[in-house]
Design a protein around this motif. Sequence first.
Motif, PDB file in Angstrom:
ATOM      1  N   LEU A 184       0.898  -1.365  -0.029  1.00  0.00           N
ATOM      2  CA  LEU A 184       0.046  -0.027   0.166  1.00  0.00           C
ATOM      3  C   LEU A 184       0.867   1.388   0.018  1.00  0.00           C
ATOM      4  CD1 LEU A 184      -2.696  -0.681   2.859  1.00  0.00           C
ATOM      5  CD2 LEU A 184      -3.113  -0.794   0.380  1.00  0.00           C
ATOM      6  N   PHE A 185       1.931   1.110   0.687  1.00  0.00           N
ATOM      7  CA  PHE A 185       2.849   2.417   0.895  1.00  0.00           C
ATOM      8  C   PHE A 185       4.279   2.015   0.673  1.00  0.00           C
ATOM      9  CE2 PHE A 185      -0.857   3.036   3.519  1.00  0.00           C
ATOM     10  CZ  PHE A 185      -1.355   4.027   3.241  1.00  0.00           C
ATOM     11  N   SER A 186       5.071   3.005   0.193  1.00  0.00           N
ATOM     12  CA  SER A 186       6.539   2.700   0.159  1.00  0.00           C
ATOM     13  C   SER A 186       7.227   3.148   1.288  1.00  0.00           C
ATOM     14  CB  SER A 186       6.944   3.484  -1.078  1.00  0.00           C
ATOM     15  OG  SER A 186       6.791   5.086  -0.953  1.00  0.00           O
ATOM     16  N   ALA A 187       6.668   3.644   2.294  1.00  0.00           N
ATOM     17  CA  ALA A 187       7.233   4.339   3.624  1.00  0.00           C
ATOM     18  C   ALA A 187       7.866   3.178   4.289  1.00  0.00           C
ATOM     19  CB  ALA A 187       6.562   5.164   4.405  1.00  0.00           C
ATOM     20  N   PRO A 188       9.168   3.223   4.960  1.00  0.00           N
ATOM     21  CA  PRO A 188       9.592   2.285   6.081  1.00  0.00           C
ATOM     22  C   PRO A 188       8.754   2.171   7.146  1.00  0.00           C
ATOM     23  CG  PRO A 188      10.935   4.489   6.075  1.00  0.00           C
ATOM     24  CD  PRO A 188       9.947   4.687   5.052  1.00  0.00           C
ATOM     25  N   CYS A 189       8.418   1.163   7.690  1.00  0.00           N
ATOM     26  CA  CYS A 189       7.642   1.065   8.932  1.00  0.00           C
ATOM     27  C   CYS A 189       8.206   0.116   9.800  1.00  0.00           C
ATOM     28  CB  CYS A 189       6.341   0.107   8.473  1.00  0.00           C
ATOM     29  SG  CYS A 189       5.223   1.145   7.492  1.00  0.00           S
ATOM     30  N   HIS A 190       9.105   0.845  10.675  1.00  0.00           N
ATOM     31  CA  HIS A 190       9.918   0.035  11.687  1.00  0.00           C
ATOM     32  C   HIS A 190       9.356   0.372  13.106  1.00  0.00           C
ATOM     33  CE1 HIS A 190      12.591  -0.343   8.257  1.00  0.00           C
ATOM     34  NE2 HIS A 190      12.941   0.932   8.279  1.00  0.00           N
ATOM     35  N   GLN A 191       8.448   0.944  13.158  1.00  0.00           N
ATOM     36  CA  GLN A 191       7.853   1.095  14.447  1.00  0.00           C
ATOM     37  C   GLN A 191       6.467   0.717  14.869  1.00  0.00           C
ATOM     38  OE1 GLN A 191       8.015   5.258  16.109  1.00  0.00           O
ATOM     39  NE2 GLN A 191       8.397   4.680  18.043  1.00  0.00           N
ATOM     40  N   ASN A 192       6.170   0.087  16.075  1.00  0.00           N
ATOM     41  CA  ASN A 192       5.184  -0.461  16.253  1.00  0.00           C
ATOM     42  C   ASN A 192       4.034   0.630  16.865  1.00  0.00           C
ATOM     43  OD1 ASN A 192       2.974  -1.555  18.456  1.00  0.00           O
ATOM     44  ND2 ASN A 192       3.522  -3.418  17.498  1.00  0.00           N
ATOM     45  N   ILE A 193       2.987   0.907  16.381  1.00  0.00           N
ATOM     46  CA  ILE A 193       2.112   1.915  16.699  1.00  0.00           C
ATOM     47  C   ILE A 193       1.781   2.086  18.413  1.00  0.00           C
ATOM     48  CG2 ILE A 193      -0.104   2.832  16.893  1.00  0.00           C
ATOM     49  CD1 ILE A 193       1.188   4.014  14.676  1.00  0.00           C
ATOM     50  N   ASP A 194       1.794   0.854  18.906  1.00  0.00           N
ATOM     51  CA  ASP A 194       1.398   0.844  20.310  1.00  0.00           C
ATOM     52  C   ASP A 194       2.611   1.195  20.974  1.00  0.00           C
ATOM     53  OD1 ASP A 194      -1.437  -0.211  20.044  1.00  0.00           O
ATOM     54  OD2 ASP A 194      -0.549  -2.249  19.945  1.00  0.00           O
ATOM     55  N   ASP A 195       3.807   0.831  20.551  1.00  0.00           N
ATOM     56  CA  ASP A 195       5.000   1.243  21.287  1.00  0.00           C
ATOM     57  C   ASP A 195       5.167   2.792  21.133  1.00  0.00           C
ATOM     58  OD1 ASP A 195       5.556  -1.399  21.826  1.00  0.00           O
ATOM     59  OD2 ASP A 195       6.817  -1.709  20.146  1.00  0.00           O
ATOM     60  N   TYR A 196       4.791   3.254  19.921  1.00  0.00           N
ATOM     61  CA  TYR A 196       4.816   4.861  19.577  1.00  0.00           C
ATOM     62  C   TYR A 196       4.095   5.665  20.473  1.00  0.00           C
ATOM     63  CZ  TYR A 196       3.999   9.051  17.284  1.00  0.00           C
ATOM     64  OH  TYR A 196       3.965  10.606  17.139  1.00  0.00           O
ATOM     65  N   ILE A 197       2.732   4.927  20.906  1.00  0.00           N
ATOM     66  CA  ILE A 197       2.079   5.616  21.840  1.00  0.00           C
ATOM     67  C   ILE A 197       2.392   5.740  23.139  1.00  0.00           C
ATOM     68  CG2 ILE A 197      -0.501   5.622  22.780  1.00  0.00           C
ATOM     69  CD1 ILE A 197      -1.388   4.686  19.891  1.00  0.00           C
ATOM     70  N   GLU A 198       3.318   4.583  23.494  1.00  0.00           N
ATOM     71  CA  GLU A 198       3.773   4.705  25.115  1.00  0.00           C
ATOM     72  C   GLU A 198       4.884   6.034  24.916  1.00  0.00           C
ATOM     73  OE1 GLU A 198       3.083   3.148  27.858  1.00  0.00           O
ATOM     74  OE2 GLU A 198       1.432   2.426  26.558  1.00  0.00           O
ATOM     75  N   ASN A 199       5.463   6.421  23.837  1.00  0.00           N
ATOM     76  CA  ASN A 199       6.616   7.290  23.723  1.00  0.00           C
ATOM     77  C   ASN A 199       6.413   8.226  22.597  1.00  0.00           C
ATOM     78  OD1 ASN A 199       8.733   8.747  24.584  1.00  0.00           O
ATOM     79  ND2 ASN A 199      10.329   7.143  23.496  1.00  0.00           N
ATOM     80  N   PRO A 200       5.166   9.002  22.504  1.00  0.00           N
ATOM     81  CA  PRO A 200       5.161   9.487  21.189  1.00  0.00           C
ATOM     82  C   PRO A 200       5.958  10.891  20.955  1.00  0.00           C
ATOM     83  CG  PRO A 200       3.433  10.288  22.837  1.00  0.00           C
ATOM     84  CD  PRO A 200       4.369   9.243  23.370  1.00  0.00           C
ATOM     85  N   THR A 201       6.216  11.486  19.598  1.00  0.00           N
ATOM     86  CA  THR A 201       6.801  12.162  19.272  1.00  0.00           C
ATOM     87  C   THR A 201       6.438  12.765  17.846  1.00  0.00           C
ATOM     88  OG1 THR A 201       9.095  13.443  18.980  1.00  0.00           O
ATOM     89  CG2 THR A 201       8.729  11.049  18.594  1.00  0.00           C
ATOM     90  N   LEU A 202       6.577  14.200  17.696  1.00  0.00           N
ATOM     91  CA  LEU A 202       6.384  14.591  16.175  1.00  0.00           C
ATOM     92  C   LEU A 202       7.473  14.815  15.369  1.00  0.00           C
ATOM     93  CD1 LEU A 202       3.006  16.721  16.614  1.00  0.00           C
ATOM     94  CD2 LEU A 202       3.349  14.507  15.388  1.00  0.00           C
ATOM     95  N   HIS A 203       8.899  14.552  16.128  1.00  0.00           N
ATOM     96  CA  HIS A 203      10.003  14.484  15.228  1.00  0.00           C
ATOM     97  C   HIS A 203      10.164  13.447  14.393  1.00  0.00           C
ATOM     98  CE1 HIS A 203      10.839  18.138  17.330  1.00  0.00           C
ATOM     99  NE2 HIS A 203      10.954  17.705  18.555  1.00  0.00           N
TER     100      HIS A 203
END
Length: 410
Positions: A184-203
Amino acid sequence: MQLGWVDYSRQERETIKELLKLLGESTSLDELGVGIVRDSISDLLYPGTSVLHTRAKYYILIPELFKKAMKSGLTTGSEVRNLINSDQDRIARALRKVIDEETGTKAAGIIGGRSDRAVKMKPTRIYWNALRTTEILCNPSMSFDDACMAVGNYNKKNQNITIKYESEDDGGDADDAGLGGIALFSAPCHQNIDDYIENPTLHLTKDEAMYLRDQFLHVPAMKNTLMEYCLKTKTSYEDKSLDEIELQNDMPETLKYNLRLAIEFANFIYGAYIVYNLIFFENGGKNATEDNKQKLEERYKTWKKNNVGIPHKDEILELVCNHDEYKSKLQEFLTKFENAARANSSDKCSDEEKKIVMDREWFCKKEKSKIGKDFPFQEIQSSPMNYRHDTAQAIISDILKGLVRDDGKV
């Protein structure tokens, strides 16, 4: 002027309605019918952007949301859509609590950051067309709902897979099991969303920033644009307005040309908006104060002193593809207003300028015109249009800052 869009789905039609509502609430209105020119120039400078965009991180988070959905086991488009929307609300709630390490203040650019309720306009809706333009979305004809349905079908198919083992006589590998997949996307997906929500950032991490820079520079739509120039040369104009940008020798001639025309049009049409606001002021209301009137009159005086007209109106209108009747009527308005402004020798706008602007609003808005009706004064277009400059430069800045992170972490 008529507005149209590709009819992808009922859901996307509702999205367009919500988008127009938000635009009406948060940005300048197109009372003088110059929006097509503004948007055409914006696309030449900053393709794949919108006034509702905030941070570059959302180009990465949206593919991550779909990666999670592809592992969820959900088998219908509506289930996948609900999961993704729910996760977007969770992301917004988590980001609202974040203190930005760079500024020491709450994180800026959170979509849904102003309310504790569910995010009304989801990042997927706001950024979807940008994902098309930047080719991060692999299939440009695929809508958000189409993508949700594709994930549901993929999950359903994988639930029903049976592994077939072939003998060596059949010519197959002993462990051959075609699990299949969808891109669907060409973007690299290296992070689990649930883990991201535990330590979110917009950087952005360094890897994410490198991917976005390479991807943007790869897309044909970015050629000879200010977006391309900034990313190629690693230049940020975040602290400069568009008309403060100096034309550089290494800028493509096409970009220099488009920048000159953009600034000429913005500065000229700003005068018409000042006149519009002076007329609109006569409607009254709590904002129709003497102080506001004096500010408008001073702006007109300054504009009149610096006004050089619009000598390249034909070239500016040529930047708009199609819309021949629209361009003809707009050219007529621009010519009339330019002539009236030149004929006016005083520091106050003339009755002729006012009449031309009033006639233009009526032509564009008809019964929805505000001048002379029960609409309290609210200033429209309080500064020269900037063609999404602030939005795009924030995204560029995010990418450039991410590129210099030496460990890939915030």
